[in-house]
Write a protein that holds these residues in place. Structure first.
Motif, PDB file in Angstrom:
ATOM      1  N   LYS A 234      15.624 -14.071  -3.406  1.00 41.09           N
ATOM      2  CA  LYS A 234      14.514 -14.413  -4.309  1.00 41.09           C
ATOM      3  C   LYS A 234      13.544 -13.207  -4.465  1.00 41.09           C
ATOM      4  CE  LYS A 234      14.804 -19.326  -3.969  1.00 41.09           C
ATOM      5  NZ  LYS A 234      14.146 -20.571  -3.637  1.00 41.09           N
ATOM      6  N   TYR A 235      13.624 -12.427  -3.385  1.00 45.45           N
ATOM      7  CA  TYR A 235      12.650 -11.272  -3.387  1.00 45.45           C
ATOM      8  C   TYR A 235      13.403  -9.837  -3.447  1.00 45.45           C
ATOM      9  CZ  TYR A 235       9.599 -15.298  -2.000  1.00 45.45           C
ATOM     10  OH  TYR A 235       8.985 -16.331  -2.048  1.00 45.45           O
ATOM     11  N   TYR A 236      12.526  -8.906  -3.531  1.00 39.24           N
ATOM     12  CA  TYR A 236      12.962  -7.706  -3.551  1.00 39.24           C
ATOM     13  C   TYR A 236      13.631  -7.159  -2.213  1.00 39.24           C
ATOM     14  CZ  TYR A 236      12.660  -2.462  -4.393  1.00 39.24           C
ATOM     15  OH  TYR A 236      12.870  -1.162  -4.646  1.00 39.24           O
ATOM     16  N   ASN A 237      14.997  -6.627  -2.307  1.00 40.08           N
ATOM     17  CA  ASN A 237      15.923  -6.665  -1.248  1.00 40.08           C
ATOM     18  C   ASN A 237      15.575  -5.329  -0.633  1.00 40.08           C
ATOM     19  OD1 ASN A 237      18.877  -5.600  -0.400  1.00 40.08           O
ATOM     20  ND2 ASN A 237      17.949  -7.644   0.646  1.00 40.08           N
ATOM     21  N   ILE A 238      15.215  -4.992   0.673  1.00 40.11           N
ATOM     22  CA  ILE A 238      15.286  -3.785   1.384  1.00 40.11           C
ATOM     23  C   ILE A 238      15.658  -4.136   2.856  1.00 40.11           C
ATOM     24  CG2 ILE A 238      13.790  -2.238   2.345  1.00 40.11           C
ATOM     25  CD1 ILE A 238      11.316  -3.101   0.579  1.00 40.11           C
ATOM     26  N   GLU A 239      16.612  -3.150   3.216  1.00 36.94           N
ATOM     27  CA  GLU A 239      17.510  -3.355   4.397  1.00 36.94           C
ATOM     28  C   GLU A 239      17.246  -2.224   5.392  1.00 36.94           C
ATOM     29  OE1 GLU A 239      21.507  -3.845   3.571  1.00 36.94           O
ATOM     30  OE2 GLU A 239      21.040  -5.735   2.505  1.00 36.94           O
ATOM     31  N   PHE A 246      14.623   6.179  15.273  1.00 37.52           N
ATOM     32  CA  PHE A 246      13.883   5.932  13.831  1.00 37.52           C
ATOM     33  C   PHE A 246      14.473   5.144  12.902  1.00 37.52           C
ATOM     34  CE2 PHE A 246      13.447  10.661  15.209  1.00 37.52           C
ATOM     35  CZ  PHE A 246      12.092  10.455  15.895  1.00 37.52           C
ATOM     36  N   VAL A 247      13.364   4.663  12.045  1.00 42.93           N
ATOM     37  CA  VAL A 247      13.886   3.706  11.194  1.00 42.93           C
ATOM     38  C   VAL A 247      14.523   4.357   9.949  1.00 42.93           C
ATOM     39  CG1 VAL A 247      12.902   1.829   9.817  1.00 42.93           C
ATOM     40  CG2 VAL A 247      11.711   1.784  11.832  1.00 42.93           C
ATOM     41  N   ASN A 248      15.570   3.854   9.615  1.00 42.27           N
ATOM     42  CA  ASN A 248      16.321   4.051   8.427  1.00 42.27           C
ATOM     43  C   ASN A 248      16.438   2.902   7.391  1.00 42.27           C
ATOM     44  OD1 ASN A 248      16.596   6.610   9.274  1.00 42.27           O
ATOM     45  ND2 ASN A 248      18.839   6.733   9.552  1.00 42.27           N
ATOM     46  N   ILE A 249      16.076   3.027   6.065  1.00 43.61           N
ATOM     47  CA  ILE A 249      16.059   2.042   5.260  1.00 43.61           C
ATOM     48  C   ILE A 249      16.951   2.297   3.933  1.00 43.61           C
ATOM     49  CG2 ILE A 249      14.475   1.064   3.588  1.00 43.61           C
ATOM     50  CD1 ILE A 249      11.986   1.728   5.646  1.00 43.61           C
ATOM     51  N   THR A 254      19.307   3.783  -2.439  1.00 40.91           N
ATOM     52  CA  THR A 254      18.822   4.923  -1.937  1.00 40.91           C
ATOM     53  C   THR A 254      18.361   4.904  -0.322  1.00 40.91           C
ATOM     54  OG1 THR A 254      17.566   5.160  -3.684  1.00 40.91           O
ATOM     55  CG2 THR A 254      16.645   6.182  -2.184  1.00 40.91           C
ATOM     56  N   ASN A 255      18.852   5.774   0.251  1.00 43.24           N
ATOM     57  CA  ASN A 255      18.684   5.959   1.816  1.00 43.24           C
ATOM     58  C   ASN A 255      17.445   6.360   2.380  1.00 43.24           C
ATOM     59  OD1 ASN A 255      19.312   5.207   4.691  1.00 43.24           O
ATOM     60  ND2 ASN A 255      20.041   7.269   4.710  1.00 43.24           N
ATOM     61  N   ILE A 256      16.460   5.865   3.128  1.00 41.21           N
ATOM     62  CA  ILE A 256      15.235   6.652   3.341  1.00 41.21           C
ATOM     63  C   ILE A 256      15.003   6.739   4.786  1.00 41.21           C
ATOM     64  CG2 ILE A 256      12.689   6.448   3.155  1.00 41.21           C
ATOM     65  CD1 ILE A 256      12.989   4.653   0.786  1.00 41.21           C
ATOM     66  N   LYS A 257      15.121   7.903   5.452  1.00 40.28           N
ATOM     67  CA  LYS A 257      15.009   8.173   6.773  1.00 40.28           C
ATOM     68  C   LYS A 257      13.491   8.669   7.139  1.00 40.28           C
ATOM     69  CE  LYS A 257      19.691  10.188   6.769  1.00 40.28           C
ATOM     70  NZ  LYS A 257      20.766  11.339   6.950  1.00 40.28           N
ATOM     71  N   LEU A 290       7.654   8.623   2.064  1.00 36.70           N
ATOM     72  CA  LEU A 290       8.096   8.102   3.623  1.00 36.70           C
ATOM     73  C   LEU A 290       8.691   9.065   4.202  1.00 36.70           C
ATOM     74  CD1 LEU A 290       8.972   4.402   2.548  1.00 36.70           C
ATOM     75  CD2 LEU A 290       6.731   5.092   3.507  1.00 36.70           C
ATOM     76  N   GLU A 291       9.588   9.828   3.906  1.00 36.63           N
ATOM     77  CA  GLU A 291      10.292  10.635   4.797  1.00 36.63           C
ATOM     78  C   GLU A 291       9.272  11.791   5.513  1.00 36.63           C
ATOM     79  OE1 GLU A 291      14.806  10.179   3.380  1.00 36.63           O
ATOM     80  OE2 GLU A 291      13.749  11.900   2.701  1.00 36.63           O
ATOM     81  N   ASN A 292       8.128  12.215   4.599  1.00 41.70           N
ATOM     82  CA  ASN A 292       7.196  13.222   4.971  1.00 41.70           C
ATOM     83  C   ASN A 292       6.054  12.817   6.170  1.00 41.70           C
ATOM     84  OD1 ASN A 292       8.732  15.167   3.667  1.00 41.70           O
ATOM     85  ND2 ASN A 292       7.369  15.118   1.828  1.00 41.70           N
ATOM     86  N   TYR A 293       6.146  11.415   6.176  1.00 44.55           N
ATOM     87  CA  TYR A 293       4.963  10.743   6.932  1.00 44.55           C
ATOM     88  C   TYR A 293       5.530  11.131   8.241  1.00 44.55           C
ATOM     89  CZ  TYR A 293       1.859   7.661   9.077  1.00 44.55           C
ATOM     90  OH  TYR A 293       0.828   7.060   9.701  1.00 44.55           O
TER      91      TYR A 293
END
Length: 425
Positions: A234-239, A246-249, A254-257, A290-293
């Motif tokens: 029901k909500y915006y899906n992020i995995e 490190f957290v990968n999303i 789209t993959n965010i490292k 996010l990848e530059n933070y």
């Protein structure tokens, strides 16, 4: 002087200060009082250092027409901040929670500033003084202000909302923080939820971690909510695809490292992504931000020093944040692992139980060494190394070698200042 007149003077100078050591030319100096200081005493010094106006509340410190006598300096600062907030065209996002507030605030700012003119709370200036000072940094071209709110007792968030009058809000989580002031976990939930109450009462928008059953339940009947979830369709899906270390999303194919260690930072990133999407920031820009933070200020910092892999998470600690940090550290593979854990403060009558709970948590985990530092940990029952204070820790490390190529987790409350360990390693 009326607040609108003071605000007119503020618009001319656009800068305030509460510390004579940091006065800039033409600042308005607010002579705040504390338990151990009286800012009125420094009004003359502030003017001599370049301040254009000094706001005081004790008549005997009146100097000339550059001093403005008010009934209460702190109240005047708060009223000025609220007036400026309403005067500005900026939208205000407020966030609170037990853990992760500052990191989440910085992530939100990182993604939103890709598209908008933003300001955000500096450091953790998130109390009855810090929130007004943050609001007074709103500039004429500021489009979004991200305001962090901290609290250690009931009605504090409610009061801060009256000053900031947020348009949007987000609560990171409800955990075992400031139990002494809130009177227990139920008090924490009630206190942090004062942000929800303000937003609902004023028909404002709420960002929601729909993986959190407490948040989901509290907002089940509220319609102006925008949530994310890794499991609820029901909500915006992020995995989260990986957190080693490190957290990968994964979001919208789209993959965010990220450079954030620990699965506990996943929801902090999710909040930033969701809020940015609400404000129509392009996903490519979100990914870049996010990848530059890179975390700093002793919050999940990764430091390589003398063959040691250090996770410095020593800015603060409570039972909830300590537990997830330990569990995440335990999940790291193929490393010699050492933990240096310092006392957790503001737990009141729960202190003995909560420190023993942390000791029990570590007993069956895969660590080469565990150091428990501080008076509270010293009282626990454990076979691990217990040290009363930092000085004892310093001596112990000096006389004992930590294995080369080890990973070291350093975590404790701010008062323990365990970042000092870096000089000893």
């Amino acid at each position: 002087m009326k607040i609108q007149d003071l605000h007119s003077a503020f618009l001319t100078h656009q800068s305030v200060s509460t510390d004579t050591r940091k006065i800039k030319e033409n600042d308005i100096f607010f002579a705040l009082k504390g338990d151990n200081f009286n800012g009125n005493i420094y009004a003359q010094k502030a003017l001599d250092s370049g301040a254009s106006i000094a706001i005081i509340d004790e008549e005997k410190y009146f100097i000339d027409d550059r001093t403005i006598l008010v009934e209460d300096v702190l109240t005047t600062l708060q009223q000025l901040a609220n007036y400026h907030r309403k005067y500005s065209k900026a939208q205000v996002i407020s966030l609170t929670g037990s853990n992760g507030k500052t990191t989440t605030k910085e992530l939100i700012n990182a993604v939103l500033c890709k598209t908008y003119k933003t300001i955000a709370t500096k450091g953790n200036l998130n109390n009855h003084i810090g929130v007004p000072l943050t609001l007074l940094t709103i500039q004429p071209d500021t489009e979004i202000a991200i305001v962090e709110m901290g609290a250690n007792h009931l009605k504090e968030i409610e009061f801060l909302c009256k000053i900031a009058e947020p348009d949007f809000g987000y609560i990171t989580n409800f955990g075992k923080a400031h139990l002494e002031g809130f009177g227990g976990v139920e008090g924490v939930i009630k206190g942090k939820s004062e942000l929800y109450e303000y937003l609902i009462k004023n028909n404002k928008s709420i960002f929601l971690n729909a993986d959190d059953p407490i948040q989901l339940d509290k907002l089940k009947n509220y319609t102006k909510k925008y949530g994310f979830s890794s499991v609820n369709s029901k909500y915006y899906n992020i995995e989260m695809t990986e957190a080693q270390p490190f957290v990968n999303i994964q979001v919208e194919n789209t993959n965010i490292k990220t450079n954030l260690i620990g699965s506990y930072n996943f929801h902090n990133c999710c909040a930033a992504i969701t809020i940015a999407k609400y404000f129509n920031v392009e996903l490519s820009e979100i990914k870049t931000a996010l990848e530059n933070y890179t975390p700093d200020n002793n919050r999940s910092q990764i430091i390589n020093t003398k063959g040691l892999y250090v996770i410095l998470d020593a800015y603060n600690a409570n039972p909830s944040s300590m537990k997830v940090a330990i569990e995440n550290f335990n999940s790291l593979n193929n490393l010699h692992k050492t933990m240096i854990l310092g006392d957790m403060f503001e737990l009141g009558e729960s202190a003995e139980e909560e420190h023993q709970n942390i000791v029990e948590l570590t007993k069956n985990m895969n660590f080469d060494q565990v150091f428990f530092v501080g008076e509270n940990f010293y009282k626990t029952q454990t076979d691990a190394i217990k040290l009363r204070n930092f000085d004892e820790l310093k001596v112990f490390i000096k006389n004992n070698t930590i294995k080369a190529n080890s990973a070291i987790l350093i975590k404790g409350s701010r008062g323990m200042a365990l970042e000092r360990v870096l000089d000893c390693l």
